[in-house]
Design a protein around this motif. Structure first.
Motif, PDB file in Angstrom:
ATOM      1  N   TYR A 123       0.846  -1.206   0.000  1.00 28.31           N
ATOM      2  CA  TYR A 123       0.000   0.000   0.000  1.00 28.31           C
ATOM      3  C   TYR A 123       0.875   1.248   0.000  1.00 28.31           C
ATOM      4  N   ILE A 124       1.945   1.201   0.802  1.00 28.09           N
ATOM      5  CA  ILE A 124       2.859   2.364   0.811  1.00 28.09           C
ATOM      6  C   ILE A 124       3.508   2.494  -0.572  1.00 28.09           C
ATOM      7  N   ASN A 125       3.953   1.364  -1.102  1.00 23.34           N
ATOM      8  CA  ASN A 125       4.629   1.402  -2.404  1.00 23.34           C
ATOM      9  C   ASN A 125       3.701   1.868  -3.517  1.00 23.34           C
ATOM     10  N   LYS A 126       2.441   1.445  -3.420  1.00 22.92           N
ATOM     11  CA  LYS A 126       1.500   1.783  -4.492  1.00 22.92           C
ATOM     12  C   LYS A 126       1.212   3.286  -4.538  1.00 22.92           C
ATOM     13  N   VAL A 127       0.958   3.878  -3.361  1.00 28.49           N
ATOM     14  CA  VAL A 127       0.605   5.306  -3.385  1.00 28.49           C
ATOM     15  C   VAL A 127       1.842   6.204  -3.294  1.00 28.49           C
ATOM     16  N   GLY A 128       3.000   5.596  -3.015  1.00 29.72           N
ATOM     17  CA  GLY A 128       4.223   6.407  -2.930  1.00 29.72           C
ATOM     18  C   GLY A 128       4.413   6.982  -1.547  1.00 29.72           C
ATOM     19  N   SER A 129       3.378   7.549  -0.991  1.00 28.01           N
ATOM     20  CA  SER A 129       3.438   8.029   0.398  1.00 28.01           C
ATOM     21  C   SER A 129       2.013   8.238   0.897  1.00 28.01           C
ATOM     22  N   PHE A 130       1.836   8.004   2.180  1.00 25.05           N
ATOM     23  CA  PHE A 130       0.514   8.201   2.785  1.00 25.05           C
ATOM     24  C   PHE A 130       0.285   9.685   3.059  1.00 25.05           C
ATOM     25  N   ASP A 131      -0.972  10.099   2.982  1.00 27.93           N
ATOM     26  CA  ASP A 131      -1.256  11.469   3.432  1.00 27.93           C
ATOM     27  C   ASP A 131      -1.236  11.486   4.962  1.00 27.93           C
ATOM     28  N   LEU A 149      -3.048  -6.480   7.173  1.00 25.25           N
ATOM     29  CA  LEU A 149      -4.290  -5.692   7.250  1.00 25.25           C
ATOM     30  C   LEU A 149      -5.491  -6.630   7.157  1.00 25.25           C
ATOM     31  N   ASP A 150      -6.427  -6.469   8.075  1.00 26.08           N
ATOM     32  CA  ASP A 150      -7.602  -7.344   8.063  1.00 26.08           C
ATOM     33  C   ASP A 150      -8.621  -6.852   7.038  1.00 26.08           C
ATOM     34  N   GLU A 151      -9.795  -7.464   7.032  1.00 27.72           N
ATOM     35  CA  GLU A 151     -10.784  -7.128   5.992  1.00 27.72           C
ATOM     36  C   GLU A 151     -11.296  -5.707   6.123  1.00 27.72           C
ATOM     37  N   ARG A 152     -11.183  -5.114   7.326  1.00 24.61           N
ATOM     38  CA  ARG A 152     -11.618  -3.721   7.506  1.00 24.61           C
ATOM     39  C   ARG A 152     -10.458  -2.735   7.365  1.00 24.61           C
ATOM     40  N   MET A 153      -9.274  -3.256   7.062  1.00 23.93           N
ATOM     41  CA  MET A 153      -8.051  -2.440   6.910  1.00 23.93           C
ATOM     42  C   MET A 153      -7.471  -1.960   8.242  1.00 23.93           C
ATOM     43  N   HIS A 154      -7.766  -2.714   9.304  1.00 20.76           N
ATOM     44  CA  HIS A 154      -7.055  -2.467  10.562  1.00 20.76           C
ATOM     45  C   HIS A 154      -5.808  -3.352  10.583  1.00 20.76           C
ATOM     46  N   ILE A 155      -4.828  -2.940  11.377  1.00 19.78           N
ATOM     47  CA  ILE A 155      -3.560  -3.679  11.347  1.00 19.78           C
ATOM     48  C   ILE A 155      -3.618  -4.987  12.136  1.00 19.78           C
ATOM     49  N   LEU A 156      -2.839  -5.950  11.678  1.00 17.57           N
ATOM     50  CA  LEU A 156      -2.624  -7.213  12.394  1.00 17.57           C
ATOM     51  C   LEU A 156      -1.119  -7.477  12.328  1.00 17.57           C
ATOM     52  N   ILE A 157      -0.451  -7.261  13.433  1.00 20.14           N
ATOM     53  CA  ILE A 157       1.006  -7.458  13.429  1.00 20.14           C
ATOM     54  C   ILE A 157       1.306  -8.958  13.467  1.00 20.14           C
ATOM     55  N   TYR A 207       8.303   7.395   9.264  1.00 19.82           N
ATOM     56  CA  TYR A 207       9.051   8.097   8.214  1.00 19.82           C
ATOM     57  C   TYR A 207       8.696   7.511   6.846  1.00 19.82           C
ATOM     58  N   GLN A 208       8.674   6.181   6.772  1.00 21.33           N
ATOM     59  CA  GLN A 208       8.417   5.504   5.496  1.00 21.33           C
ATOM     60  C   GLN A 208       6.995   5.754   4.993  1.00 21.33           C
ATOM     61  N   MET A 209       6.046   5.817   5.913  1.00 19.01           N
ATOM     62  CA  MET A 209       4.673   6.075   5.470  1.00 19.01           C
ATOM     63  C   MET A 209       4.584   7.436   4.772  1.00 19.01           C
ATOM     64  N   VAL A 210       5.339   8.402   5.289  1.00 22.32           N
ATOM     65  CA  VAL A 210       5.266   9.760   4.721  1.00 22.32           C
ATOM     66  C   VAL A 210       6.136   9.907   3.471  1.00 22.32           C
ATOM     67  N   GLN A 222     -13.244   2.614  14.617  1.00 17.53           N
ATOM     68  CA  GLN A 222     -13.334   3.612  13.547  1.00 17.53           C
ATOM     69  C   GLN A 222     -13.104   2.965  12.174  1.00 17.53           C
ATOM     70  N   THR A 223     -13.643   3.607  11.167  1.00 19.58           N
ATOM     71  CA  THR A 223     -13.368   3.152   9.798  1.00 19.58           C
ATOM     72  C   THR A 223     -12.042   3.772   9.371  1.00 19.58           C
ATOM     73  N   PRO A 224     -11.062   2.935   9.028  1.00 21.99           N
ATOM     74  CA  PRO A 224      -9.764   3.505   8.635  1.00 21.99           C
ATOM     75  C   PRO A 224      -9.905   4.437   7.439  1.00 21.99           C
ATOM     76  N   PRO A 225      -9.081   5.486   7.402  1.00 26.34           N
ATOM     77  CA  PRO A 225      -9.165   6.388   6.245  1.00 26.34           C
ATOM     78  C   PRO A 225      -8.746   5.677   4.970  1.00 26.34           C
ATOM     79  N   GLN A 226      -9.314   6.117   3.890  1.00 28.53           N
ATOM     80  CA  GLN A 226      -8.939   5.576   2.575  1.00 28.53           C
ATOM     81  C   GLN A 226      -7.461   5.876   2.328  1.00 28.53           C
ATOM     82  N   ILE A 227      -6.742   4.889   1.804  1.00 23.69           N
ATOM     83  CA  ILE A 227      -5.324   5.136   1.503  1.00 23.69           C
ATOM     84  C   ILE A 227      -5.207   5.765   0.123  1.00 23.69           C
ATOM     85  N   TYR A 228      -4.660   6.979   0.105  1.00 21.92           N
ATOM     86  CA  TYR A 228      -4.426   7.660  -1.184  1.00 21.92           C
ATOM     87  C   TYR A 228      -2.958   7.708  -1.478  1.00 21.92           C
TER      88      TYR A 228
END
Ligand code: ATP
Length: 324
Positions: A128-136, A171-179, A238-241, A318-324
């Motif tokens: 997801y990070i690679n696809k969008v290049g960086s998270f907002d 990431l689970d089906e709702r896009m919450h994290i699962l370490i 850092y990587q997310m940004v 909460q509903t996770p924000p859409q990844i742009y």
């Protein structure tokens, strides 16, 4: 996949792994209780299948490990540790921070070990990070906050992950994290010594973790503390940004040199408030990292201006924000 022959564990050589609480049910699960579907991932000594419980139709990820391969690669301790940590986490699920892959049960046959895990439908955070290049900023804040809650819980149980990185954040089906991936973890209760010495580390024959996210204390004196995961958290934020981890080079050796010199910089346009947080986490002296002196709750990190407005207690609802 052909369901392998199941044998009584008492006659099953040669990896003695501790029992899972769920294992003790009279009706012990076997591969025949599941319909194995597609391969969803491969590790160095394991294959992960999507599988369906034939009784409930519930989906699981089943990690199948090849015993001979584990022994050949000297990964027995790694597999035992992974199971031990997953057992602790699975019997201590925190309602406000259920951010870990859950181990439902394990079984084994002559050749393989099976770990029945919760299925992270949306796979890893890294693509997801690679696809969008960086998270907002909204996405970065949300996922950083979930990671922080997860670390609070993990550390309150006396567990250090030691290999936190975007590939190990599913990431689970709702896009919450699962370490996931606890083979390199350290359990402080059973190993109160922070300093890592002796045969276990020698057997690993190198550092624990992944070059880009490894903390300087692991490189210099082979020691790890909860604060080592805070370093990794800073690197992941850092990587997310920015889209890439802060310490990069063409070889592990050169990455280590950069880590030890804190040789990294921020690209133009990097958010000032995230930068301030990263600079307080990615600190050479582990005792000086933000949160290092906190108790079970990382209140000093939670109250950093970057997290202002975050409702930590309800994040999971909460509903996770859409990844742009
Ligand atoms: P290695 O053992 O080499 O360090 P690994 O830890 O990634 O690699 P596995 O745990 O076998 O190895 O996982 C292989 C891949 O399967 C992972 O990269 C991940 O993408 C996927 N995977 C693992 N567990 C799950 C799960 N619970 N749900 C969905 N996908 C998973």
């Amino acid at each position: 996949m052909t369901p392998p022959r199941v044998i009584d564990e008492r006659h099953s050589p040669p990896i003695p792994i501790p029992a899972t609480p769920n294992n003790q049910h009279p009706a012990k699960r076997t591969p025949k209780d599941f319909r194995f579907g597609k391969v969803i991932g491969e590790g160095s000594f394991s294959t992960v299948y999507l599988a369906k419980d034939i009784h409930t139709s519930r989906e699981y990820a089943i990690k199948v490990c090849d015993k001979r391969h584990i022994i050949r690669e000297k990964k027995t301790e790694y597999v035992k540790r992974e199971k031990e940590v997953l057992n602790i986490l699975s019997s201590n699920v925190k309602a406000t921070a259920p951010f870990f892959v859950k181990l439902y049960c394990t079984f084994q046959d002559m050749d393989r070990l099976y770990f029945v895990l919760s299925y992270a439908k949306n796979s890893e955070l890294l693509p997801y990070i690679n696809k969008v290049g960086s998270f907002d900023i909204t996405c970065t804040r949300f996922y950083s906050a979930e990671l922080l809650l997860a670390l609070e819980h993990l550390h309150s149980l006396g567990i250090i992950h030691r290999d936190l990185k975007p590939e190990n954040i599913l990431l689970d089906e709702r896009m919450h994290i699962l370490i996931t991936d606890f083979g390199s973890a350290k359990i402080l209760e059973t190993e109160p010594e922070i300093k890592e010495e002796g045969p276990q580390l020698e057997r690993r024959n190198s550092f624990v973790g992944t070059a880009q996210y490894v903390s300087p204390e692991l490189l210099t004196d082979k020691s790890a503390s909860k604060s080592s995961d805070l370093w990794a958290l800073g690197c992941i934020i850092y990587q997310m940004v920015s889209g890439l981890p802060p310490f990069r080079s063409r070889s592990e050796y050169l990455i280590f040199q950069k880590i030890l010199k804190l040789d990294y910089d921020f690209p133009d346009g990097f958010s000032q408030s995230v930068r301030d947080l990263v600079e307080k986490l990615v600190v050479l002296d582990s005792s000086q990292r933000l949160g290092a002196k906190d108790g079970d709750s990382y209140s000093s990190i939670r109250s950093h201006p970057f997290f202002s407005g975050v409702q930590f207690e309800t994040l999971y609802k909460q509903t996770p924000p859409q990844i742009y």
